[in-house]
Enzyme design. Structure first.
Site, PDB file in Angstrom:
ATOM      1  N   GLY A   1       0.845  -1.191   0.000  1.00 35.60           N
ATOM      2  CA  GLY A   1       0.000   0.000   0.000  1.00 35.60           C
ATOM      3  C   GLY A   1       0.875   1.234   0.000  1.00 35.60           C
TER       4      GLY A   1
ATOM      5  N   CYS B   1       5.289  -6.137   1.754  1.00 34.09           N
ATOM      6  CA  CYS B   1       5.647  -4.712   1.727  1.00 34.09           C
ATOM      7  C   CYS B   1       4.920  -3.942   2.839  1.00 34.09           C
ATOM      8  CB  CYS B   1       5.393  -4.122   0.347  1.00 34.09           C
ATOM      9  SG  CYS B   1       6.270  -2.569   0.113  1.00 34.09           S
ATOM     10  N   TYR B   2       3.979  -3.059   2.518  1.00 34.08           N
ATOM     11  CA  TYR B   2       3.242  -2.358   3.590  1.00 34.08           C
ATOM     12  C   TYR B   2       2.637  -3.376   4.548  1.00 34.08           C
ATOM     13  CZ  TYR B   2      -0.237   0.482   6.002  1.00 34.08           C
ATOM     14  OH  TYR B   2      -0.983   1.108   6.974  1.00 34.08           O
TER      15      TYR B   2
ATOM     16  N   HIS C   1       8.310  -7.744  -3.219  1.00 35.36           N
ATOM     17  CA  HIS C   1       7.080  -8.187  -3.878  1.00 35.36           C
ATOM     18  C   HIS C   1       7.255  -9.542  -4.569  1.00 35.36           C
ATOM     19  CE1 HIS C   1       4.692  -4.533  -3.325  1.00 35.36           C
ATOM     20  NE2 HIS C   1       5.862  -3.920  -3.334  1.00 35.36           N
TER      21      HIS C   1
ATOM     22  N   GLU D   1       5.050 -11.249  -5.969  1.00 32.74           N
ATOM     23  CA  GLU D   1       4.109 -11.391  -7.084  1.00 32.74           C
ATOM     24  C   GLU D   1       4.628 -10.812  -8.391  1.00 32.74           C
ATOM     25  OE1 GLU D   1       3.941  -9.394  -4.558  1.00 32.74           O
ATOM     26  OE2 GLU D   1       3.040  -7.451  -5.021  1.00 32.74           O
TER      27      GLU D   1
ATOM     28  N   SER E   1     -21.341 -10.371 -28.087  1.00 30.04           N
ATOM     29  CA  SER E   1     -20.665  -9.375 -28.930  1.00 30.04           C
ATOM     30  C   SER E   1     -19.578 -10.023 -29.776  1.00 30.04           C
ATOM     31  CB  SER E   1     -20.024  -8.310 -28.042  1.00 30.04           C
ATOM     32  OG  SER E   1     -18.949  -8.890 -27.313  1.00 30.04           O
TER      33      SER E   1
ATOM     34  N   GLY F   1     -16.866 -10.809 -28.309  1.00 33.58           N
ATOM     35  CA  GLY F   1     -15.702 -10.605 -27.449  1.00 33.58           C
ATOM     36  C   GLY F   1     -15.528 -11.818 -26.540  1.00 33.58           C
ATOM     37  N   VAL F   2     -14.371 -11.878 -25.875  1.00 32.89           N
ATOM     38  CA  VAL F   2     -14.042 -13.066 -25.088  1.00 32.89           C
ATOM     39  C   VAL F   2     -15.052 -13.301 -23.959  1.00 32.89           C
ATOM     40  CG1 VAL F   2     -12.228 -14.211 -23.756  1.00 32.89           C
ATOM     41  CG2 VAL F   2     -11.620 -12.555 -25.511  1.00 32.89           C
ATOM     42  N   ASP F   3     -15.334 -12.245 -23.184  1.00 33.22           N
ATOM     43  CA  ASP F   3     -16.137 -12.435 -21.976  1.00 33.22           C
ATOM     44  C   ASP F   3     -17.557 -12.906 -22.280  1.00 33.22           C
ATOM     45  OD1 ASP F   3     -13.862 -11.466 -20.867  1.00 33.22           O
ATOM     46  OD2 ASP F   3     -14.654  -9.471 -20.454  1.00 33.22           O
ATOM     47  N   SER F   4     -18.232 -12.201 -23.197  1.00 34.43           N
ATOM     48  CA  SER F   4     -19.621 -12.601 -23.451  1.00 34.43           C
ATOM     49  C   SER F   4     -19.666 -13.978 -24.116  1.00 34.43           C
ATOM     50  CB  SER F   4     -20.366 -11.553 -24.271  1.00 34.43           C
ATOM     51  OG  SER F   4     -19.856 -11.453 -25.570  1.00 34.43           O
ATOM     52  N   SER F   5     -18.652 -14.311 -24.929  1.00 35.09           N
ATOM     53  CA  SER F   5     -18.640 -15.623 -25.584  1.00 35.09           C
ATOM     54  C   SER F   5     -18.521 -16.752 -24.561  1.00 35.09           C
ATOM     55  CB  SER F   5     -17.455 -15.748 -26.548  1.00 35.09           C
ATOM     56  OG  SER F   5     -17.529 -14.766 -27.535  1.00 35.09           O
TER      57      SER F   5
ATOM     58  N   LYS G   1      -9.151 -12.114 -16.433  1.00 37.96           N
ATOM     59  CA  LYS G   1      -9.203 -12.240 -17.894  1.00 37.96           C
ATOM     60  C   LYS G   1      -8.455 -13.487 -18.402  1.00 37.96           C
ATOM     61  CE  LYS G   1     -10.505 -10.104 -21.664  1.00 37.96           C
ATOM     62  NZ  LYS G   1     -11.775  -9.379 -21.839  1.00 37.96           N
TER      63      LYS G   1
END
Ligand code: XMP
Length: 513
Positions: free
Chosen positions: A57, A84-85, A171, A173, A225, A227-231, A369
């Site tokens: 943070g 970290c924080y 970090h 990550e 649409s 697009g990836v998400d709606s598909s 995603k």
């Protein structure tokens, strides 16, 4: 198998990498949730989290009003990893000291670690990690041991194995921390006892089961649409309830070349879905006629999209559920409220909430995603759909400067298709994160054969970026640029000049409008 038996909690203290921590944990096949640092110990207990991670943070722990966690959390007996924080907060909360240092330690830093400690088990004794701090732990809390040091940091890591508390000043990550994933795995598997059960195949299987139960014999509507998400969302529902799902694909005519047909073919032929394709190009073009202001174009397209969708859905009679492709970043960006992320664009697919459905179905609410893409692959969606680059909701309308006409759309579609073909042929589609052609609205003088021309200028845009908030222009080999330019001039009518955009974001944006 109940998938979410093993959930790890990530408490967000406003760090820029909080979502990245969550993604890394998922990559270790452990399900996790990102919540505000304000979550109470009672709620944590109720949710039976297997472990807790404190994110980084921007604050200093000793500042007034610095974010702190419910102190009861340390008495729950749940393993905690502070980053970290989060590490400094753990130190300070348990009786240690945190100080500000003269020199800021930032970037790749060598650390020496104790490989007999839990977090550094099987790790290299000397390695490189990513530091980003001005404060450091100057005094250990009671019961802790130092497990790593660096030149600028007497406590680069510490642990209290009895109470299951671990802290890293750096970090793990971030990619630059060479063995970061190993440290996270050691925490998740060895400290928390997680068994890596979060897998895409089980996610798909379980979600389909849950959807079957929730939907029963009712009907679902989805705005597809391409697009990836709606598909992926639609396909999960389709797998659960088959033809009880109807998808409406509003083709506004502003898609890339042949895209509408490809989407239709995948969902209708390959998956035998109930798909209604609405060819609404004329409707959109007539609304857009003479409009050149970018935001106005966006607004018109967004509104017309909803109109078309409503018109079509009315024809279908009563439908109980609406399926949407909301993904986890959409949920946490509006949810934890700690990280300073500002969402600048909303998809055209966004539908008003009052369309009169009994319930909303959002099967991807828990996924990032890259996980959505994996789920798509698991479901058998072809790569060209699942791995596709982002494409703005208003489509090619914001890549044509000025007003939009059918003739301009044809020029842009052809030029853009050539660019995409050449990028794919030269492996650049994997290197650039977004790339496309723009019809600039500039006309200039040229010579072709013996004649003088006065014609359109196409700009090529290709960028590398990880978050689309900032971006660099992609270094494309000259010979590829040359080939794209030659092909566009020779194959696309009414273009006599091609330029390459070498502006980063900021100061420019990725799109031209
Ligand atoms: P900019 O141009 O703002 O784009 O640097 C950042 C990312 O957002 C996409 N973009 C949009 N997406 N509706 C969308 O759904 C929009 O109106 C819109 N405008 C930009 C752009 O393609 C890039 O990925």
């Amino acid at each position: 198998m109940e998938l979410k038996n093993e959930t790890v909690l990530i408490m967000d203290f406003g760090g820029q990498y909080s979502q990245l921590i969550a993604r890394r944990v998922r990559e270790c096949n452990v399900y996790c949730e990102l919540r505000s640092y304000k979550i109470s110990a009672d709620e944590i207990k109720k949710n039976k989290y297997k472990g807790i991670i404190f994110s980084g943070g921007p604050n200093s722990t000793y500042e007034e009003n610095a974010p702190v966690c419910d102190p009861e959390i340390f008495r729950l007996g749940i393993p905690v990893l502070g980053i970290c924080y989060g590490a400094q907060l753990m130190a300070q909360s348990l009786g240690g000291k945190v100080k500000s240092s003269e020199a800021k330690e930032y970037g790749k830093t060598e650390i020496e670690c104790n490989t007999s400690s839990l977090i550094f088990h099987s790790a290299s004794a000397k390695t490189v990690c990513w530091m980003s701090h001005t404060d450091y732990i100057s005094e250990l809390p009671h019961g802790f041991k130092t497990t790593a040091i660096s030149d600028g940091c007497p406590v680069a890591a510490m642990e209290d194995i009895k109470r299951h508390f671990y802290a890293l000043q750096f970090h793990p990550e971030v990619q630059h921390t060479q063995e970061g994933m190993l440290y996270l795995k050691n925490f998740l598997y060895n400290a928390c006892g997680c068994t890596a059960e979060w897998k895409m195949s089980s996610f798909v299987e379980n979600t389909v089961k849950e959807l079957k139960k929730k939907i029963g014999s009712k009907k679902v509507l989805c705005a597809l649409s391409g697009g990836v998400d709606s598909s992926v969302a639609a396909l999960l529902v389709h797998k659960a309830v088959g033809k009880q799902l109807t998808c409406i694909f509003v083709d506004h005519g502003l898609l890339r070349k042949d895209e509408g047909d490809q989407v239709e073919s995948v969902f209708r032929k390959q998956f035998d879905m109930n798909l209604i394709r609405v060819n609404a190009q004329d409707r959109f073009l007539s609304k857009l006629k003479g409009v050149s202001e970018p935001e106005k174009k966006r607004k018109i397209i967004g509104e017309e999209f909803i109109r078309v969708f409503e018109d079509e859905s009315k024809k279908l009679g009563a439908i109980e559920f609406l399926c949407q492709g909301t993904i986890y970043p959409d949920v946490v960006e509006s949810g934890t409220g700690e990280a300073a992320v500002i969402k600048s664009h909303h998809n055209v697919g966004g539908l008003p909430e009052d369309v009169g459905f009994e319930g909303i179905i959002e099967p991807l609410r828990d996924l990032f995603k890259d996980e959505v893409r994996k789920a798509g692959t698991e479901l058998g969606i072809p790569d060209f759909l699942v791995q596709r680059q982002p494409f703005p909701g208003p489509g090619l309308a914001i890549r044509i400067m000025g007003d939009v006409t059918e003739e301009k759309l044809d020029i842009l579609k052809d030029a853009d298709a050539i660019m995409r073909e050449e990028f794919a042929a030269n492996g650049l589609d994997k290197k650039a994160d977004q790339y496309f052609a723009v019809l600039t609205g500039i006309k200039s003088v040229g010579v072709m054969g013996d004649g003088r021309t006065y014609d359109n200028t196409i700009a090529l845009r290709a960028v590398t970026t990880s978050d689309f908030m900032t971006a660099d222009w992609a270094r494309i080999p000259y010979d590829v640029l040359e080939r794209i330019s030659n092909r566009i001039i020779n194959e696309v009518k009414n273009v006599n000049r091609v330029v390459y955009d070498i502006t980063s974001k900021p100061p420019a944006t990725i799109e031209w409008e």
